[in-house]
Design a protein around this motif. Structure first.
Motif, PDB file in Angstrom:
ATOM      1  N   GLU A  34     -30.120  76.877  -7.197  1.00 21.14           N
ATOM      2  CA  GLU A  34     -30.761  76.920  -7.124  1.00 21.14           C
ATOM      3  C   GLU A  34     -32.125  75.923  -6.532  1.00 21.14           C
ATOM      4  OE1 GLU A  34     -31.345  75.568 -11.524  1.00 21.14           O
ATOM      5  OE2 GLU A  34     -31.246  77.230 -12.414  1.00 21.14           O
ATOM      6  N   GLY A  35     -31.375  75.073  -5.803  1.00 21.14           N
ATOM      7  CA  GLY A  35     -31.067  74.032  -4.873  1.00 21.14           C
ATOM      8  C   GLY A  35     -31.050  74.188  -3.868  1.00 21.14           C
ATOM      9  N   MET A  36     -30.681  75.333  -2.983  1.00 14.41           N
ATOM     10  CA  MET A  36     -30.743  76.270  -1.850  1.00 14.41           C
ATOM     11  C   MET A  36     -31.790  77.677  -1.569  1.00 14.41           C
ATOM     12  SD  MET A  36     -26.570  76.741  -0.558  1.00 14.41           S
ATOM     13  CE  MET A  36     -27.259  77.439   0.273  1.00 14.41           C
ATOM     14  N   GLU A  37     -32.308  77.808  -3.581  1.00 17.65           N
ATOM     15  CA  GLU A  37     -33.395  78.539  -3.349  1.00 17.65           C
ATOM     16  C   GLU A  37     -34.654  78.177  -3.590  1.00 17.65           C
ATOM     17  OE1 GLU A  37     -33.494  81.916  -3.426  1.00 17.65           O
ATOM     18  OE2 GLU A  37     -31.293  82.845  -4.218  1.00 17.65           O
ATOM     19  N   GLY A  38     -34.507  77.292  -3.314  1.00 21.10           N
ATOM     20  CA  GLY A  38     -35.691  75.559  -3.477  1.00 21.10           C
ATOM     21  C   GLY A  38     -35.766  74.372  -2.375  1.00 21.10           C
ATOM     22  N   GLU A  39     -35.571  73.285  -2.472  1.00 20.58           N
ATOM     23  CA  GLU A  39     -35.947  72.481  -1.664  1.00 20.58           C
ATOM     24  C   GLU A  39     -34.923  72.019  -0.654  1.00 20.58           C
ATOM     25  OE1 GLU A  39     -35.316  68.092  -3.976  1.00 20.58           O
ATOM     26  OE2 GLU A  39     -36.342  69.955  -5.347  1.00 20.58           O
ATOM     27  N   PHE A  51     -28.130  65.237  -2.524  1.00 21.08           N
ATOM     28  CA  PHE A  51     -28.833  66.299  -3.770  1.00 21.08           C
ATOM     29  C   PHE A  51     -28.127  66.638  -5.233  1.00 21.08           C
ATOM     30  CE2 PHE A  51     -29.541  70.733  -5.963  1.00 21.08           C
ATOM     31  CZ  PHE A  51     -30.954  70.582  -6.053  1.00 21.08           C
ATOM     32  N   LEU A  52     -27.067  66.951  -5.710  1.00 21.91           N
ATOM     33  CA  LEU A  52     -26.996  66.239  -6.830  1.00 21.91           C
ATOM     34  C   LEU A  52     -26.433  65.340  -7.108  1.00 21.91           C
ATOM     35  CD1 LEU A  52     -23.842  69.320  -6.772  1.00 21.91           C
ATOM     36  CD2 LEU A  52     -25.862  69.552  -7.345  1.00 21.91           C
ATOM     37  N   ARG A  53     -26.357  64.613  -6.332  1.00 22.39           N
ATOM     38  CA  ARG A  53     -26.390  63.176  -6.846  1.00 22.39           C
ATOM     39  C   ARG A  53     -27.778  62.637  -7.298  1.00 22.39           C
ATOM     40  NH1 ARG A  53     -22.601  60.561  -1.743  1.00 22.39           N
ATOM     41  NH2 ARG A  53     -20.263  60.950  -2.853  1.00 22.39           N
ATOM     42  N   ARG A  54     -28.677  62.551  -6.480  1.00 24.48           N
ATOM     43  CA  ARG A  54     -30.258  62.286  -6.973  1.00 24.48           C
ATOM     44  C   ARG A  54     -30.942  63.004  -7.789  1.00 24.48           C
ATOM     45  NH1 ARG A  54     -32.632  61.130  -0.575  1.00 24.48           N
ATOM     46  NH2 ARG A  54     -31.143  59.680  -0.068  1.00 24.48           N
TER      47      ARG A  54
END
Length: 271
Positions: A34-39, A51-54
């Motif tokens: 999902e992160g790589m499809e977005g921000e 990114f996962l930590r925050r």
């Protein structure tokens, strides 16, 4: 006598959040997709760790994120391989009957007695709310997800007809894989994926999984996989007897039978 070589600590299959909650590796992979499809689309594994930590409060190091990215084949040098399977975004639809739109997703359960997770993939018809097919196991790979979709099509006797249902999913690694994409093409169905962080576009299967959590998973502390399998796979109550206000207080199978014979119709469903 030769010394015995240690093979190292076994991979636990989960990470902890800051509040101590266990999160399965499969859920982390879904968050990565999902992160790589977005921000986070341009991030390497080190920035994905941050990114996962925050974003999710995970206690995770960059070595584990590297390993998960490598397992998913999404490390930056390999990312271009996915271009041959373009993403089809979900769009707004008006559903007026059964077998027009299926939603699928994966739910994670926990086995306290064995300290590991199990996986439930469900396929639900948006109009009549029936859980048509499901997979439960200690893993859920793309081949398992594909087989569940095939099972749903067989149960509804949809092979060989001109118009097949659209299949909607999130961006979990099972659903973004080459294997799953090829399977959908073979079955002749259109597979669309919701944009990142828009679970409302997959709201009906999300609602079912909330019911599964509240009325089943949260009521038990499973000591073994066999115990969890026996409890979770008894889906008959939901399909055959559970009252659904959205389909006029009928059970899904009862409503499906009536509306298939044109004896019962509800308002169109907008998704």
């Amino acid at each position: 006598m030769e010394p015995v070589k240690s093979e190292g600590r076994a991979i636990p299959g989960y990470s902890l959040k800051q509040d101590g909650t266990k999160v399965s590796d499969e859920q982390i992979k879904e968050w990565l997709m999902e992160g790589m499809e977005g921000e986070a689309y341009a991030y390497g594994y080190r920035k994905l760790t941050v990114f996962l930590r925050r974003t999710y409060g995970l206690c995770i190091n960059k070595k584990k994120v590297y390993r998960l990215c490598k397992e998913m084949d999404i490390l930056r040098p390999q990312r271009q391989k996915r271009d041959s399977y373009p993403k089809k975004l979900a769009r707004n639809r008006i559903i007026t009957g059964s077998n027009q739109l299926f939603e699928t997703d994966i739910k994670y359960g926990y086995i306290a007695g064995e300290d590991r997770f199990f996986f439930i993939q469900s396929v639900l018809d948006v109009y009549d709310r029936s859980v048509i097919a499901y997979h439960m196991g200690l893993s859920c790979e793309a081949k398992d997800a594909s087989r569940t979709i095939q099972q749903a099509l067989f149960k509804r006797q949809l092979f060989g007809i001109d118009t097949l249902p659209v299949l909607r999913s999130d961006n979990g690694p099972q659903f973004t894989s080459h294997h799953f994409t090829q399977a959908c093409e073979t079955f002749g169905i259109v597979h669309e994926r919701i944009p990142p962080r828009t679970p409302n576009m997959n709201g009906h299967i999300e609602a079912f999984h909330r019911i599964l959590e509240d009325e089943c998973l949260a009521r038990y502390e499973f000591m073994s996989y066999a115990e969890s399998y026996q409890v979770v796979t008894d889906i008959r109550f939901y399909n055959e007897r559970r009252i659904h206000s959205s389909i006029c207080d009928l059970a899904p199978q009862e409503f499906y039978a009536l509306q298939t014979e044109r004896k019962f119709v509800i308002r169109e469903v907008r998704v």
